[in-house]
Design a protein around this motif. Structure first.
Motif, PDB file in Angstrom:
ATOM      1  N   LEU A   1      17.486 -57.044  59.934  1.00 29.58           N
ATOM      2  CA  LEU A   1      17.241 -56.058  60.987  1.00 29.58           C
ATOM      3  C   LEU A   1      17.963 -54.760  60.603  1.00 29.58           C
ATOM      4  O   LEU A   1      19.152 -54.785  60.280  1.00 29.58           O
ATOM      5  CB  LEU A   1      17.787 -56.594  62.321  1.00 29.58           C
ATOM      6  CG  LEU A   1      17.593 -55.676  63.525  1.00 29.58           C
ATOM      7  CD1 LEU A   1      16.114 -55.506  63.866  1.00 29.58           C
ATOM      8  CD2 LEU A   1      18.334 -56.232  64.759  1.00 29.58           C
TER       9      LEU A   1
ATOM     10  N   TYR B   1      15.321 -61.816  69.018  1.00 27.48           N
ATOM     11  CA  TYR B   1      16.407 -60.907  68.593  1.00 27.48           C
ATOM     12  C   TYR B   1      17.370 -61.640  67.652  1.00 27.48           C
ATOM     13  O   TYR B   1      17.713 -61.165  66.581  1.00 27.48           O
ATOM     14  CB  TYR B   1      17.149 -60.360  69.816  1.00 27.48           C
ATOM     15  CG  TYR B   1      18.371 -59.544  69.431  1.00 27.48           C
ATOM     16  CD1 TYR B   1      18.231 -58.320  68.788  1.00 27.48           C
ATOM     17  CD2 TYR B   1      19.663 -60.019  69.710  1.00 27.48           C
ATOM     18  CE1 TYR B   1      19.345 -57.572  68.412  1.00 27.48           C
ATOM     19  CE2 TYR B   1      20.782 -59.284  69.343  1.00 27.48           C
ATOM     20  CZ  TYR B   1      20.611 -58.058  68.690  1.00 27.48           C
ATOM     21  OH  TYR B   1      21.709 -57.324  68.318  1.00 27.48           O
TER      22      TYR B   1
ATOM     23  N   LEU C   1      15.836 -62.378  64.310  1.00 28.31           N
ATOM     24  CA  LEU C   1      15.702 -61.214  63.424  1.00 28.31           C
ATOM     25  C   LEU C   1      17.033 -60.637  62.962  1.00 28.31           C
ATOM     26  O   LEU C   1      17.119 -60.057  61.889  1.00 28.31           O
ATOM     27  CB  LEU C   1      14.903 -60.103  64.131  1.00 28.31           C
ATOM     28  CG  LEU C   1      13.421 -60.348  64.353  1.00 28.31           C
ATOM     29  CD1 LEU C   1      12.829 -59.219  65.193  1.00 28.31           C
ATOM     30  CD2 LEU C   1      12.687 -60.443  63.027  1.00 28.31           C
ATOM     31  N   SER C   2      18.042 -60.778  63.820  1.00 26.37           N
ATOM     32  CA  SER C   2      19.263 -60.020  63.534  1.00 26.37           C
ATOM     33  C   SER C   2      20.338 -60.811  62.807  1.00 26.37           C
ATOM     34  O   SER C   2      21.512 -60.495  62.888  1.00 26.37           O
ATOM     35  CB  SER C   2      19.818 -59.458  64.836  1.00 26.37           C
ATOM     36  OG  SER C   2      20.170 -60.536  65.673  1.00 26.37           O
TER      37      SER C   2
ATOM     38  N   ARG D   1      22.136 -57.823  59.693  1.00 30.30           N
ATOM     39  CA  ARG D   1      21.871 -56.538  60.329  1.00 30.30           C
ATOM     40  C   ARG D   1      22.520 -55.410  59.522  1.00 30.30           C
ATOM     41  O   ARG D   1      23.671 -55.493  59.120  1.00 30.30           O
ATOM     42  CB  ARG D   1      22.449 -56.585  61.749  1.00 30.30           C
ATOM     43  CG  ARG D   1      22.414 -55.281  62.454  1.00 30.30           C
ATOM     44  CD  ARG D   1      23.049 -55.417  63.815  1.00 30.30           C
ATOM     45  NE  ARG D   1      23.379 -54.084  64.294  1.00 30.30           N
ATOM     46  CZ  ARG D   1      23.421 -53.749  65.541  1.00 30.30           C
ATOM     47  NH1 ARG D   1      23.180 -54.648  66.484  1.00 30.30           N
ATOM     48  NH2 ARG D   1      23.739 -52.523  65.893  1.00 30.30           N
TER      49      ARG D   1
END
Ligand SMILES: Nc1ncnc2c1ncn2[C@@H]1O[C@H](COP(=O)(O)OP(=O)(O)OP(=O)(O)O)[C@@H](O)[C@H]1O
Length: 703
Positions: free
Chosen positions: A415, A548, A551-552, A555
């Motif tokens: 991300l 979230y 995906l993260s 990061r």
């Protein structure tokens, strides 16, 4: 007394007419002898000769021609073909000689035993193959007639003879003794048969001759003589057949050689193709395969001609349906025991063009990954930037780059968070190119896609699944990202209902097209980017928490430009140089005021804004230096207010001093550049004339 008894005959194979051979009787012999003497002594004219019943009309005509040529029946002068010409003729008749030579060898023993001579002439009487025998004439006295190759014996040289008549009449001819014109041949008997070529022309004449060992009206002799003609004619026919065979063999050999050559070329071409090429018959039996094809299907040489293509594809029935339909098609199929999907292009081969009945098909197996990568690269969806293209030395950007590089090496989703224009896509491309530069980089801007299209765009659709759709269906971006990266920009704008579907795809790594029934395996990495506060969105239930977290895992935060210190100037110079190089213009300098502005301006639009401002300024500026006036309005006005804000808000004397000094310097510089022209200096500084006047007073500057 007319002589009319016909004793034997043979069929001429060229004309299919029966050739009747007249028996030589004592009476006929004597009749001919008498008429010949009279003719040679000019006691009878041509008409009388032609009407002589003892004599064959063709022989009579030949005698007349021989006399007209000036041939002396008692003594002839033999002519040899010139060496070079002879060589050339031997070459021309090479095939014929090649066939006759072994026959003559066989015949030689026979000749020795029975006193036969055997020669091959060309149609003009040139001996192509002789027996080297010397004709012995008159009471065993040897005369100098040598039947060697290269000697020309024709009507013009020696008068009437059997092989010349044979070539002229294009049929077998037999002459006995006195029927020949030359006295030396009066003691011989000869049978000649033509060898007719494929073109219908006389290619050569075969001659069999013998001494007259007894009276020609002798019964045994008559029998022998008839056999001789039969023999020579059969040999000629055999030679013609062999000639034809040789020609067909040579043609076949040429055709074979050229076929072999074409095959080799085809094989080489096929081996160069890095897709699998497989040919099948109408029932799917594999008939031919190139190296790559054999590798894809794991075929052994023995399998060709035995195994069926249906043994190798999962969806056998639809594959065979397409094959039987006989139309060109392309389908994506899973090859058994392989972990990969293949696009199989089917090209039918018809028995003939008219009835379009399928006879065979050529199949091309291409790795779906490769095809998709090609499609995406052609559609401009390839990643072109690497980490080296990310300009900047500031601590903030260096840290972000290092982190991104570390993450790039593993397969997990990433991300990227950062304000608009900070370079999120640039980072995504650099990560992709670090990890799998060969794979496709498929970018989807979730904010730019209409809500109703986002699903079909991401997942693709089957043919006819909704109005306006392509009738063949279309793969979605996820499928196209197979083997590469799916870059989901502005992920925060993805509709919540689709977030669940995306989450499932990320977990299962399988997609089903809209309107489809089959799941397809996909292997890709997601790099998502956003400038939204996803955390806040999760709290506000605008973004799925599970997605979230999915995906993260990794990061990367991209710092805003305002936090990148001297990167601002480095980037400005980088963009100036890049753009000027592109448009072929000399790189301008940056005025000190512009330099200060670059440092102090907040750059809300980040790197993109800086890049655009530079391009704008280069296009507006007329000189070799970029001035403040060349910058876009909003930056100039923002900067002035920023500037004032700094002056008003910052009460520190040092700071005020610094800024006022800076301002004073800028005004002095502008005035010196414009040679004291206040309106122009105001324009240069991007402030009004009245401000300039006020500042002149304030700083006590005299013009
Ligand atoms: N460090 C950098 N070095 C060189 N060029 C850069 C850098 N950062 C950004 N750029 C350039 O700035 C422009 C904007 O970058 P990019 O599109 O990657 O930003 P973004 O964060 O994805 O923007 P948005 O959020 O609007 O999609 C691009 O032309 C990119 O090449």
């Amino acid at each position: 007394m007319p002589f009319s008894s016909v004793n034997y005959s043979l069929v001429d194979k060229a004309t299919h007419k029966r050739i009747e051979i007249r028996k030589m009787t004592k009476e006929r012999w004597e009749g001919i002898l008498e008429v010949k003497e009279k003719f040679l002594q000019n006691e009878i004219g041509e008409d009388e000769l032609l009407s002589c019943s003892y004599l064959e009309p063709e022989v009579a005509k030949s005698w007349i021609r021989s006399r007209n040529y000036g041939v002396d029946h008692k003594r002839v002068i033999l002519r040899c073909e010139a060496k070079s010409k002879f060589k050339e003729k031997l070459k021309r008749n090479e095939a014929l000689i090649k066939i006759v030579k072994p026959l003559r060898e066989i015949f030689k023993n026979f000749v020795e035993a029975s006193g036969y001579g055997f020669q091959l002439y060309d149609k003009n009487g040139l001996i192509l193959l002789g027996d080297g025998e010397v004709i012995k004439v008159k009471n065993n006295v040897t005369k100098g007639l040598c039947l060697k190759e290269g000697i020309i014996l024709n009507e013009k040289n020696i008068g009437t003879n059997s092989h010349s008549l044979c070539a002229l009449l294009r049929r077998p001819v037999q002459l006995i003794g006195i029927e020949n014109y030359w006295d030396e041949l009066a003691n011989t008997m000869a049978s000649a048969a033509p060898i007719i070529g494929e073109d219908g022309e006389v290619g050569g004449v075969l001659l069999l001759w013998q001494w007259l060992v007894c009276e020609p009206w002798n019964e045994n002799f008559q029998r022998l003589f008839s056999h001789m003609l039969g023999l020579v004619t059969s040999i000629a026919v055999a030679i013609e057949t062999q000639l034809r065979l040789l020609k067909s063999y040579e043609e076949l050999k040429i055709a074979n050689d050229s076929l072999a050559m074409t095959n080799r070329m085809l094989e080489t071409t096929l081996s160069l193709i890095d897709d699998g090429i497989i040919t099948v018959d109408r029932n799917g039996k594999i008939t031919c395969v190139n190296q790559e094809g054999a590798q894809i299907l794991n075929l052994k040489p023995d399998d060709i001609g035995r195994r069926n293509i249906t043994e190798f594809v999962e969806n056998t029935s639809s594959f065979m349906d397409l094959l039987k339909k006989g139309e060109s098609a392309a389908i994506e199929e899973v090859v058994k025991n392989k972990d990969e999907n293949y696009i199989i292009s089917i090209r039918p081969v018809y028995t003939n063009d008219k009835n379009k009945q399928i006879n065979a098909a050529v199949l091309e197996f291409s790795r779906a990954k490769k095809v998709n990568a090609l499609v995406t690269s052609r559609s401009g969806a390839a990643a072109s930037f690497s980490f080296d293209d990310i300009v900047g030395v500031s601590e903030a950007i260096t840290r972000a780059k290092e982190k991104a590089k570390r993450f790039a090496g593993c397969k997990e989703n990433i991300l990227i968070i950062g304000e608009s224009g900070t370079g999120k896509e640039l980072f995504a491309q650099a990560i992709h190119n670090w990890y799998c530069p060969e794979g496709p980089f498929v970018a989807v801007n979730c904010a730019a896609l209409p809500r109703e299209l986002i699903e079909s765009e991401l997942f693709g659709y089957e043919g006819g699944s909704f109005t306006g759709a392509d009738r063949h269906g279309r793969p979605g971006k996820i499928e196209l990202a197979e083997g590469g990266t799916l870059f989901l920009d502005e992920i925060g704008d993805m509709p919540i209902e689709l977030q669940a579907v995306l989450l499932r795809v990320l977990e299962d790594k399988k997609v089903m097209r809209v309107g489809g029934r089959r799941f397809k395996k996909v292997d890709f990495r997601v790099i998502a980017a956003t400038n939204s506060d996803l955390n806040k969105m999760v709290r506000e239930k605008l973004f799925r928490e599970d997605l979230y977290y999915r995906l993260s895992v990794l990061r990367v935060d991209i710092p805003p430009l305002r936090d990148r210190g001297k990167d601002k100037e480095i980037l400005a110079r980088y963009f100036i140089e890049k753009y000027c190089k592109k448009i072929g213009r000399k790189t301008p300098q940056i005025s000190p005021t512009v330099r200060k502005l670059i440092y102090e301006y907040k750059w809300p639009g980040n790197v993109r804004q800086l890049e655009n401002a530079v391009i704008f300024a280069i296009n507006v500026s007329k000189g070799d230096v970029i001035e403040v006036r060349d910058l876009p309005d909003e930056i100039r006005s923002d900067f002035s207010s920023d500037h004032l804000r700094i002056c008003n808000h910052n009460q520190s004397n040092k700071r005020v001093l610094l800024l006022t000094e800076m301002e004073k310097n800028a005004i002095v510089e502008a005035l010196s550049e414009t040679k004291g022209n206040i309106p122009r200096a105001a324009e240069l500084l991007g402030i009004s004339k009245s401000t300039v006047y006020r500042k002149l007073k304030e700083y006590n500057i005299s013009v």
